[in-house]
Write an enzyme that holds these catalytic residues in place. Structure first.
Site, PDB file in Angstrom:
ATOM      1  N   GLY A  23       0.956  -1.243  -0.002  1.00 30.72           N
ATOM      2  CA  GLY A  23      -0.070   0.024   0.052  1.00 30.72           C
ATOM      3  C   GLY A  23       0.986   1.248  -0.210  1.00 30.72           C
TER       4      GLY A  23
ATOM      5  N   THR B 277       5.056   1.732   5.877  1.00 30.64           N
ATOM      6  CA  THR B 277       3.552   1.166   6.310  1.00 30.64           C
ATOM      7  C   THR B 277       2.886   2.227   7.589  1.00 30.64           C
ATOM      8  OG1 THR B 277       1.898  -0.179   7.197  1.00 30.64           O
ATOM      9  CG2 THR B 277       4.292  -0.568   8.058  1.00 30.64           C
TER      10      THR B 277
ATOM     11  N   ASP C 128       0.859   1.605   9.086  1.00 27.41           N
ATOM     12  CA  ASP C 128       0.559   0.728  10.258  1.00 27.41           C
ATOM     13  C   ASP C 128       1.644   0.931  11.467  1.00 27.41           C
ATOM     14  OD1 ASP C 128      -1.516   0.087   8.739  1.00 27.41           O
ATOM     15  OD2 ASP C 128      -1.270  -1.799   8.700  1.00 27.41           O
TER      16      ASP C 128
ATOM     17  N   HIS D  33      -8.567   5.233   3.526  1.00 30.62           N
ATOM     18  CA  HIS D  33      -7.450   5.518   2.686  1.00 30.62           C
ATOM     19  C   HIS D  33      -7.023   7.147   2.557  1.00 30.62           C
ATOM     20  CE1 HIS D  33      -8.534   1.964   1.086  1.00 30.62           C
ATOM     21  NE2 HIS D  33      -7.350   1.633   0.942  1.00 30.62           N
TER      22      HIS D  33
ATOM     23  N   GLN E 207      -5.913   8.402   4.955  1.00 30.25           N
ATOM     24  CA  GLN E 207      -4.923   8.609   5.983  1.00 30.25           C
ATOM     25  C   GLN E 207      -3.402   8.315   4.927  1.00 30.25           C
ATOM     26  OE1 GLN E 207      -6.007   6.012   9.741  1.00 30.25           O
ATOM     27  NE2 GLN E 207      -7.214   5.720   8.121  1.00 30.25           N
ATOM     28  N   ARG E 208      -3.717   7.724   3.985  1.00 30.26           N
ATOM     29  CA  ARG E 208      -2.439   7.420   3.232  1.00 30.26           C
ATOM     30  C   ARG E 208      -2.131   8.422   2.017  1.00 30.26           C
ATOM     31  NH1 ARG E 208      -3.486   1.164   2.050  1.00 30.26           N
ATOM     32  NH2 ARG E 208      -3.452   1.855  -0.251  1.00 30.26           N
TER      33      ARG E 208
HETATM   34  O1  F6P Z   1      -1.143  -1.947   5.449  1.00 30.32           O
HETATM   35  C1  F6P Z   1      -1.581  -0.419   4.969  1.00 30.32           C
HETATM   36  C2  F6P Z   1      -3.069  -0.525   5.184  1.00 30.32           C
HETATM   37  O2  F6P Z   1      -3.517   0.799   4.716  1.00 30.32           O
HETATM   38  C3  F6P Z   1      -3.710  -1.022   6.234  1.00 30.32           C
HETATM   39  O3  F6P Z   1      -3.913  -0.314   7.290  1.00 30.32           O
HETATM   40  C4  F6P Z   1      -5.190  -1.380   5.549  1.00 30.32           C
HETATM   41  O4  F6P Z   1      -5.743  -2.469   6.507  1.00 30.32           O
HETATM   42  C5  F6P Z   1      -4.861  -1.822   4.231  1.00 30.32           C
HETATM   43  O5  F6P Z   1      -3.461  -1.363   4.216  1.00 30.32           O
HETATM   44  C6  F6P Z   1      -5.722  -1.593   3.188  1.00 30.32           C
HETATM   45  O6  F6P Z   1      -5.551  -2.176   2.045  1.00 30.32           O
HETATM   46  P1  F6P Z   1      -6.028  -1.812   0.541  1.00 30.32           P
HETATM   47  O7  F6P Z   1      -5.632  -0.357   0.211  1.00 30.32           O
HETATM   48  O8  F6P Z   1      -5.867  -2.679  -0.201  1.00 30.32           O
HETATM   49  O9  F6P Z   1      -7.591  -1.206   0.801  1.00 30.32           O
END
Ligand code: F6P
Length: 357
Positions: free
Chosen positions: A12, A139, A141, A279, A281-282
């Site tokens: 991710g 990550t 996480d 997402h 958060q990313r």
């Molecule tokens: O490992 C990072 C993460 O954002 C986790 O916090 C979350 O559970 C997962 O990836 C979400 O994955 P995807 O982008 O495949 O929905």
């Protein structure tokens, strides 16, 4: 002869990846006169012929790149080389094809930026190859073993904290219990940090076994003391209260946040609303801390290759960049320490973790 190293992002995305790619390419060029090749879409690009990769021009990698979220090389968390999903629906081991693709790039080293799962896969993929491999932990996480920090965590915590800052006034205006569900596939690092920084009343994480009745009692206590609203943070992996086992009628369909808001409103009589941050958060502009960590990791990863090292991961420990053997990273994860500083801080601030009255 000029050396060529490869860089890829896997798993991710998160804030800070572009800063790490930039640091690798700049260190390789300015420090050693090497060329850096960016592999696209994690290991997926290695299946294309010609392989989907691009030589990185240091002149294109200005500071603006370090400010950008995402990864300009692309990434995937759906392409295990050893069990690659095929259009037919089955899975196939395509690791040999990928290694063949890699050999066409004539690399003298490969740096892979990934979480624990990606680093494990990349390590196994590279094992039969003679190309030295160095891992860089990322990550949101923050659960990669043997590093106190992974790229992306700081940005995710900043976003989750800002979400609480925004939920507080609306919750207070409407006298509501506001539940914020944050990411963390197996660990509660984002949840506990954001709960402390964002002034939550309750935080539920997978590392601490919780019971709904204690959460309800805490919210009732707040109301008796004159509080009319509450902030609850729940990690997506927090599981369910012991009381949920026989509560099939309202079993969660959309995740723990919605489930919790429903149960809390039934049990306390307060209006409750759930926000699933997901997402968001990313994807943000990375924090200064993530840019700094990513830059330091990128530089160290190149230096390790220059020193002839392989099968190691760069790590952050005690305010230093160090490196550790990858075998001490894969197959493990670093969860929140139940007796650690963050849990103790949360308790000291009166934040309920749902495990005691
Ligand atoms: O490992 C990072 C993460 O954002 C986790 O916090 C979350 O559970 C997962 O990836 C979400 O994955 P995807 O982008 O495949 O929905």
């Amino acid at each position: 002869m000029t050396k060529r190293i490869g860089i890829l992002t896997s798993g991710g995305d998160c804030g800070g990846l572009n800063a790490a790619i930039r640091a690798v390419a700049l260190r390789a060029h300015h420090g050693y006169g090497w060329t850096t090749v960016g592999l696209r879409s994690g290991t997926h690009g290695l299946l294309d012929r010609p392989v989907d990769a691009v030589e990185l021009d240091p002149d294109d990698l200005d500071a603006a790149l370090a400010r950008q979220g995402g990864t300009f090389l692309g990434t995937t968390n759906r392409g295990d080389p050893f069990a690659f999903p095929m259009p037919s629906g089955g899975k196939k081991d395509r690791s040999a094809e990928m290694l063949k693709g890699l050999s066409t790039l004539k690399l003298d080293g490969l740096i892979g930026i990934g979480g624990d799962g990606s680093l494990d896969i990349l390590r196994r993929l590279m094992a039969p190859s003679k190309v030295p491999f160095i891992g860089v932990p990322k990550t949101i996480d923050n659960d990669v073993a043997n590093t106190e920090r992974a790229i992306g965590y700081s940005t995710a915590v900043a976003i989750a904290t800002e979400a609480l800052d925004r939920l507080h006034p609306t919750g207070a205006s409407h006298e509501r219990v506001m539940v914020l569900e944050v990411m963390g596939r197996d660990a509660g690092h984002i949840a506990i940090a954001a709960a402390i920084a964002g002034g939550a009343d309750v935080v539920l994480i997978p590392e601490v076994r919780w019971n709904l009745k204690h959460v309800v009692a805490h919210i009732d206590k707040l109301r008796r003391s004159g509080r009319t609203s509450a902030l609850v943070v729940v990690a997506e992996a927090a599981g369910h209260s012991d009381e949920a086992a026989d509560a099939d009628s309202d079993a969660p369909h959309h995740g723990i946040g919605e489930w919790l808001a429903l149960r809390l409103s039934k049990a306390t009589g307060a209006e409750a609303r759930a926000t699933v941050l997901g997402h968001v958060q990313r994807g943000a502009m990375p924090t200064a801390e993530d840019r700094l960590l990513a830059s330091a990791f990128g530089v160290r990863a190149v230096d390790l290759l220059a020193d002839g090292k392989a099968d190691r991961m760069v790590a952050w420990w005690n305010r230093q960049v160090i490196d550790v053997p990858l075998e001490k990273v894969v197959g493990r994860s670093r969860t929140v320490d139940r007796d650690g500083a963050l849990v103790r801080t949360a308790r000291a601030l009166g934040i309920c973790l749902g495990d005691r009255p």
